[in-house]
Design a protein around this motif. Sequence first.
Motif, PDB file in Angstrom:
ATOM      1  N   ASP A 205    -104.100 -25.142  57.432  1.00  0.00           N
ATOM      2  CA  ASP A 205    -103.886 -24.093  58.436  1.00  0.00           C
ATOM      3  C   ASP A 205    -102.607 -23.301  58.178  1.00  0.00           C
ATOM      4  O   ASP A 205    -102.239 -22.450  58.999  1.00  0.00           O
ATOM      5  N   ASN A 206    -101.909 -23.610  57.087  1.00  0.00           N
ATOM      6  CA  ASN A 206    -100.614 -22.973  56.842  1.00  0.00           C
ATOM      7  C   ASN A 206    -100.560 -22.171  55.543  1.00  0.00           C
ATOM      8  O   ASN A 206     -99.467 -21.865  55.050  1.00  0.00           O
ATOM      9  N   ILE A 207    -101.726 -21.843  55.014  1.00  0.00           N
ATOM     10  CA  ILE A 207    -101.753 -21.004  53.811  1.00  0.00           C
ATOM     11  C   ILE A 207    -101.451 -19.563  54.232  1.00  0.00           C
ATOM     12  O   ILE A 207    -102.155 -19.019  55.090  1.00  0.00           O
ATOM     13  N   PRO A 208    -100.418 -18.931  53.676  1.00  0.00           N
ATOM     14  CA  PRO A 208    -100.075 -17.553  54.081  1.00  0.00           C
ATOM     15  C   PRO A 208    -101.205 -16.577  53.777  1.00  0.00           C
ATOM     16  O   PRO A 208    -101.925 -16.722  52.776  1.00  0.00           O
ATOM     17  N   ASN A 209    -101.404 -15.586  54.641  1.00  0.00           N
ATOM     18  CA  ASN A 209    -102.421 -14.559  54.418  1.00  0.00           C
ATOM     19  C   ASN A 209    -101.944 -13.221  55.005  1.00  0.00           C
ATOM     20  O   ASN A 209    -100.803 -13.113  55.475  1.00  0.00           O
TER      21      ASN A 209
END
Lengths: 346, 79
Positions: A205-209
């Motif tokens: 849930d913490n992958i930058p986008n």
Amino acid sequence: MRRAVTLFSTLVLAATLLAAPGVFAPAQAQSPQQQDGLNPMGTKPTADSVNEEFLFKQADKITGRVSIPDQKSANLIQPQGREYRAFRESWLPWIGALGILGMIGALGAFFMWRGRILTDDTQESGKKILRFNAFERFAHWMTATCFIVLSLSGLNYIFGKRLLMPVIGPEAFGTLAQWAKYSHVYLAWPFMLGVVIMVAVWVKDNIPNRIDWAWIKAGGGFIGHGHPHAERFNAGQKGVFWMVAGFGAAMGVTGLMMLFPFTVLDINGMQVMQVIHALIGVAFIVGILAHIYIGTLGMKGAYDAMGSGEVDLAWARAHHDLWVEKEQAKTLSGPQLKVRHPAPAE
Amino acid sequence: MKAFAIAVAAAIALGVLAMLALTSSQKFAYQAFATSGARVSEPGTNLVGSKWNGLPVLGEATVEDHDKVKGEASHPKRS
């Protein structure tokens, strides 16, 4: 006759006195040092002897030889240690104090300017949605409680002798520092375990986008009263996550190097590990102070997420609207309280 | 609250486990670095003395101090 003997004795004494300098000349030549300490050849007698400057051209430290198993005791002079001592005794307390007090001051100023961030009531107010399940809260609080103890006991290494000892006395400080050291060494293990669990549970849930970039450009809701779109974690929370993952890993590795001294590193390496551990530790505390502020005093409703695990649906809609839509799409009946993961902690 | 209480209990339990594991693999310096040709005195008989004031000096040494010097183990603090 008597006069003749006297005359002869006088001649012998005179001859002896005249010959004496010649007799003692060889002995004087073997000891060329004069009364003023200088060699008559014009050079100092120790000019050719080994000195520190010469030895430091051969290696970066001066060592001897010992017969006991601890070969480190053969280390005589290591100039790099003076730089380490200067850092630890002069620079580090100032860096730590300015960093931590600076953040506390900045948060205080921000609170005075912005006040507590509130959420407008809507039709969904009063309904609850599960934000963090029991296992996630367990991992968070285990890491958090260890972090607080590690921070205080770590700061004691820097500031204890300067601030605490003059107040409580050396006897009490000695006992306190001993227990602080125990807690620092032993609670480091559940802390490292907690960081590993949190990374494993939340990394997806913490992958930058791109949504994060839009959130940052909109000021993240800190400026003005609107709340930009966000998924389960907004860009600020992702920053905290990656800070904990990165700093946690760095503190763990450098800490292990110190828990098992000289297993991998030499004395220079040990000192470098302490410098890195101390600097990252201060930065870690500074960053977590901001995290604690926004999770408690700074934003109404935020603490519930880690307190009970459930947050007000209106709050969730305002701060994490994209996440709420996804969660509600999983169930047909609106707000859900279904536990998504097994919860061994409760 | 329940998750918090369990988390604190788990942290303490893991800390105690870490203590037992680390302590079992540690030796005192006077044990680790002593050889048949070199004896390393244990804490309390070194330069600082048992009271951390440089004592005992001649005439002030106790029987316990003499025992320590002979190499008989007492119960020093682990560091």
